[in-house]
Design a protein around this motif. Structure first.
Motif, PDB file in Angstrom:
ATOM      1  N   LYS A   7      21.195  35.791  28.293  1.00  0.00           N
ATOM      2  CA  LYS A   7      22.035  36.904  27.849  1.00  0.00           C
ATOM      3  C   LYS A   7      21.525  38.217  28.434  1.00  0.00           C
ATOM      4  N   SER A   8      20.201  38.354  28.490  1.00  0.00           N
ATOM      5  CA  SER A   8      19.617  39.581  29.043  1.00  0.00           C
ATOM      6  C   SER A   8      19.981  39.741  30.513  1.00  0.00           C
ATOM      7  N   ILE A   9      19.964  38.621  31.272  1.00  0.00           N
ATOM      8  CA  ILE A   9      20.335  38.669  32.692  1.00  0.00           C
ATOM      9  C   ILE A   9      21.797  39.077  32.847  1.00  0.00           C
ATOM     10  N   LEU A  10      22.657  38.487  32.035  1.00  0.00           N
ATOM     11  CA  LEU A  10      24.075  38.837  32.097  1.00  0.00           C
ATOM     12  C   LEU A  10      24.302  40.296  31.730  1.00  0.00           C
ATOM     13  N   LEU A  11      23.635  40.763  30.678  1.00  0.00           N
ATOM     14  CA  LEU A  11      23.783  42.157  30.263  1.00  0.00           C
ATOM     15  C   LEU A  11      23.312  43.102  31.359  1.00  0.00           C
ATOM     16  N   TYR A  12      22.241  42.717  32.050  1.00  0.00           N
ATOM     17  CA  TYR A  12      21.728  43.546  33.142  1.00  0.00           C
ATOM     18  C   TYR A  12      22.763  43.643  34.261  1.00  0.00           C
ATOM     19  N   LEU A  13      23.397  42.517  34.604  1.00  0.00           N
ATOM     20  CA  LEU A  13      24.402  42.508  35.664  1.00  0.00           C
ATOM     21  C   LEU A  13      25.675  43.241  35.248  1.00  0.00           C
ATOM     22  N   ILE A  14      26.049  43.113  33.982  1.00  0.00           N
ATOM     23  CA  ILE A  14      27.235  43.815  33.481  1.00  0.00           C
ATOM     24  C   ILE A  14      27.058  45.328  33.579  1.00  0.00           C
ATOM     25  N   SER A  80      26.755  41.434  20.906  1.00  0.00           N
ATOM     26  CA  SER A  80      25.751  40.559  20.308  1.00  0.00           C
ATOM     27  C   SER A  80      24.346  41.078  20.515  1.00  0.00           C
ATOM     28  N   ALA A  81      24.203  42.094  21.352  1.00  0.00           N
ATOM     29  CA  ALA A  81      22.888  42.678  21.622  1.00  0.00           C
ATOM     30  C   ALA A  81      22.717  43.960  20.833  1.00  0.00           C
ATOM     31  N   PRO A  82      21.489  44.302  20.453  1.00  0.00           N
ATOM     32  CA  PRO A  82      21.252  45.542  19.720  1.00  0.00           C
ATOM     33  C   PRO A  82      21.502  46.760  20.595  1.00  0.00           C
ATOM     34  N   ASP A  83      21.803  47.904  19.961  1.00  0.00           N
ATOM     35  CA  ASP A  83      22.005  49.137  20.707  1.00  0.00           C
ATOM     36  C   ASP A  83      20.736  49.513  21.449  1.00  0.00           C
ATOM     37  N   GLY A  84      20.918  50.026  22.673  1.00  0.00           N
ATOM     38  CA  GLY A  84      19.766  50.477  23.441  1.00  0.00           C
ATOM     39  C   GLY A  84      18.850  49.344  23.851  1.00  0.00           C
ATOM     40  N   LEU A  85      19.409  48.174  24.196  1.00  0.00           N
ATOM     41  CA  LEU A  85      18.607  47.037  24.611  1.00  0.00           C
ATOM     42  C   LEU A  85      17.750  47.424  25.813  1.00  0.00           C
ATOM     43  N   LEU A  88      14.063  47.509  31.101  1.00  0.00           N
ATOM     44  CA  LEU A  88      12.842  47.468  31.904  1.00  0.00           C
ATOM     45  C   LEU A  88      11.657  47.032  31.059  1.00  0.00           C
ATOM     46  N   ALA A  89      10.625  46.527  31.734  1.00  0.00           N
ATOM     47  CA  ALA A  89       9.432  46.068  31.025  1.00  0.00           C
ATOM     48  C   ALA A  89       8.793  47.210  30.229  1.00  0.00           C
ATOM     49  N   GLU A  90       8.763  48.422  30.819  1.00  0.00           N
ATOM     50  CA  GLU A  90       8.157  49.563  30.126  1.00  0.00           C
ATOM     51  C   GLU A  90       8.939  49.918  28.865  1.00  0.00           C
ATOM     52  N   GLU A  91      10.260  49.772  28.914  1.00  0.00           N
ATOM     53  CA  GLU A  91      11.072  50.063  27.731  1.00  0.00           C
ATOM     54  C   GLU A  91      10.814  49.041  26.631  1.00  0.00           C
ATOM     55  N   ARG A  92      10.608  47.788  27.024  1.00  0.00           N
ATOM     56  CA  ARG A  92      10.246  46.773  26.018  1.00  0.00           C
ATOM     57  C   ARG A  92       8.897  47.109  25.389  1.00  0.00           C
ATOM     58  N   GLU A 115      14.797  39.881  18.942  1.00  0.00           N
ATOM     59  CA  GLU A 115      15.257  41.269  18.849  1.00  0.00           C
ATOM     60  C   GLU A 115      15.556  41.858  20.224  1.00  0.00           C
ATOM     61  N   LEU A 116      14.775  41.438  21.221  1.00  0.00           N
ATOM     62  CA  LEU A 116      14.911  42.024  22.553  1.00  0.00           C
ATOM     63  C   LEU A 116      15.720  41.142  23.505  1.00  0.00           C
ATOM     64  N   TYR A 117      16.227  40.043  22.992  1.00  0.00           N
ATOM     65  CA  TYR A 117      17.057  39.146  23.793  1.00  0.00           C
ATOM     66  C   TYR A 117      16.344  38.716  25.074  1.00  0.00           C
ATOM     67  N   THR A 118      15.140  38.218  24.904  1.00  0.00           N
ATOM     68  CA  THR A 118      14.371  37.732  26.044  1.00  0.00           C
ATOM     69  C   THR A 118      13.536  36.542  25.581  1.00  0.00           C
ATOM     70  N   SER A 119      12.636  36.069  26.404  1.00  0.00           N
ATOM     71  CA  SER A 119      11.843  34.882  26.069  1.00  0.00           C
ATOM     72  C   SER A 119      10.479  35.253  25.492  1.00  0.00           C
ATOM     73  N   LYS A 120       9.851  34.270  24.840  1.00  0.00           N
ATOM     74  CA  LYS A 120       8.494  34.481  24.316  1.00  0.00           C
ATOM     75  C   LYS A 120       7.512  34.728  25.461  1.00  0.00           C
ATOM     76  N   THR A 121       7.746  34.078  26.591  1.00  0.00           N
ATOM     77  CA  THR A 121       6.864  34.269  27.748  1.00  0.00           C
ATOM     78  C   THR A 121       6.905  35.716  28.225  1.00  0.00           C
ATOM     79  N   THR A 122       8.105  36.275  28.279  1.00  0.00           N
ATOM     80  CA  THR A 122       8.250  37.672  28.692  1.00  0.00           C
ATOM     81  C   THR A 122       7.568  38.599  27.699  1.00  0.00           C
ATOM     82  N   ILE A 123       7.759  38.348  26.406  1.00  0.00           N
ATOM     83  CA  ILE A 123       7.112  39.173  25.375  1.00  0.00           C
ATOM     84  C   ILE A 123       5.602  39.083  25.491  1.00  0.00           C
ATOM     85  N   SER A 124       5.095  37.889  25.736  1.00  0.00           N
ATOM     86  CA  SER A 124       3.647  37.707  25.879  1.00  0.00           C
ATOM     87  C   SER A 124       3.105  38.525  27.049  1.00  0.00           C
TER      88      SER A 124
END
Length: 324
Positions: A7-14, A80-85, A88-92, A115-124
């Motif tokens: 979903k995050s990839i699609l939102l980025y492309l949209i 389906s995504a929170p406002d201000g998703l 970028l990595a710095e924003e996360r 909450e951030l619509y990404t994977s646990k690996t990315t969060i880690s």
């Protein structure tokens, strides 16, 4: 069924009306380009029934046509995504910092990933990139537990130093996102602006002018200090008790937030003020001159010790620094 990362990839492309290179998308999500290609193939398989395709070109990158972007929006992907998703990595990282500051318990990686619509690996990866900044502040640590998740730990004075460090570290490129994230977590729209003008007016009345970015940082710091107090995080000690009296609008700030300030709070707030960049301030100039005098005297004191045998009376007992 799309995963949060997909979903995050699609939102980025949209959000882009022209092709985007895979390296840019992968960097924003904290994944490899190989993982990105795998995820895009999975997205294409999921969207076949809707006849929506992610186009790709070695020279241009990835893109979705305008009509398909409109269809995905109508399908409710954006809602389906929170406002201000964060894109970028710095924003996360900023989001995670404020999530930790507003929670006194552990937060699981699963919770942050959802909450951030990404994977646990990315969060880690994001969390581990945050360790350098947290580690630069003595007295604060980022506790990581495989089962419980993560949490910030440290006494309040050091947490407030970390807050200042976070704002300073990200302010050059992410000032707008910092402002947006603070409003998102504290749900007090307009309070930052009110505090800003209270401070500007009070300082101008004393012929004090702070540079724009420094003024924004100061306002955010004071705002977050009040939020910490509202959450019953009180200062138990000060890192430096020496400060110079300056007329800050303490009464107006107390009225704005409905909270009384202790003497320790006032000292802490002045300490943050004196580190800001002033365009004009006779008071702060005097303070900086005193600092330079101390540095010069310490230097020449050391210098005298090493030259006493050659020039036993060559240097005076004290040096007074005077700027040109």
């Amino acid at each position: 069924m799309l995963t949060n990362r997909q979903k995050s990839i699609l939102l980025y492309l949209i959000s882009h009306n022209k092709p985007v290179f895979g390296k840019e998308i992968a960097a924003s999500l904290g994944i490899s380009t190989r993982t990105l290609r795998t995820e895009i193939r999975a997205i294409d398989d999921s969207l076949k029934q809707c006849q929506i395709v992610i186009h790709t070109s070695p020279r241009s990158g990835y893109w979705i046509t305008e009509s398909d972007r409109a269809r995905l929006t109508q399908m409710g992907l954006e809602s389906s995504a929170p406002d201000g998703l964060p894109a970028l990595a710095e924003e996360r990282e900023i989001y995670i910092y404020f999530r930790l500051l507003t929670c006194d318990d552990y937060i699981t990686m699963d919770t942050l990933a959802n909450e951030l619509y990404t994977s646990k690996t990315t969060i880690s990866k994001d969390v581990h990139s945050m360790l350098d900044l947290v580690g630069a502040i003595d007295g604060v640590s980022l506790k990581i537990s495989p089962k419980k998740g993560i949490r910030l730990q440290g006494e309040e004075p050091y947490i407030r130093k970390l807050i200042s460090g976070i704002l300073l570290y990200y302010q050059m490129q992410f000032m707008e996102y910092l402002h947006k994230t603070i409003n998102h977590f504290y749900l007090q729209h307009g309070m930052l602006d009110k505090l800003y003008y209270i401070l500007v007016n009070a300082l101008l009345a004393q012929n004090l002018v702070i540079t724009g970015p420094s003024m924004q940082l100061l306002t955010m710091e004071y705002f977050l200090f009040f939020q910490r107090k509202q959450s019953h995080h009180e200062l138990t000690l000060n890192l430096d008790l020496e400060y110079k009296t300056l007329d800050l609008p303490f009464d107006e700030m107390e009225e704005l937030f409905g909270l009384p300030l202790s003497e320790k709070d006032r000292i802490c707030m002045f300490q943050q003020l004196r580190y800001k960049r002033f365009l004009h301030s006779s008071i702060m100039q005097e303070f900086q001159n005193q600092q330079m005098n101390e540095i010069a005297n310490r230097f020449f004191s050391i210098f005298r010790k090493h030259t006493v045998l050659i020039f036993p009376t060559a240097l005076p007992s004290g040096i007074i620094f005077s700027p040109c």
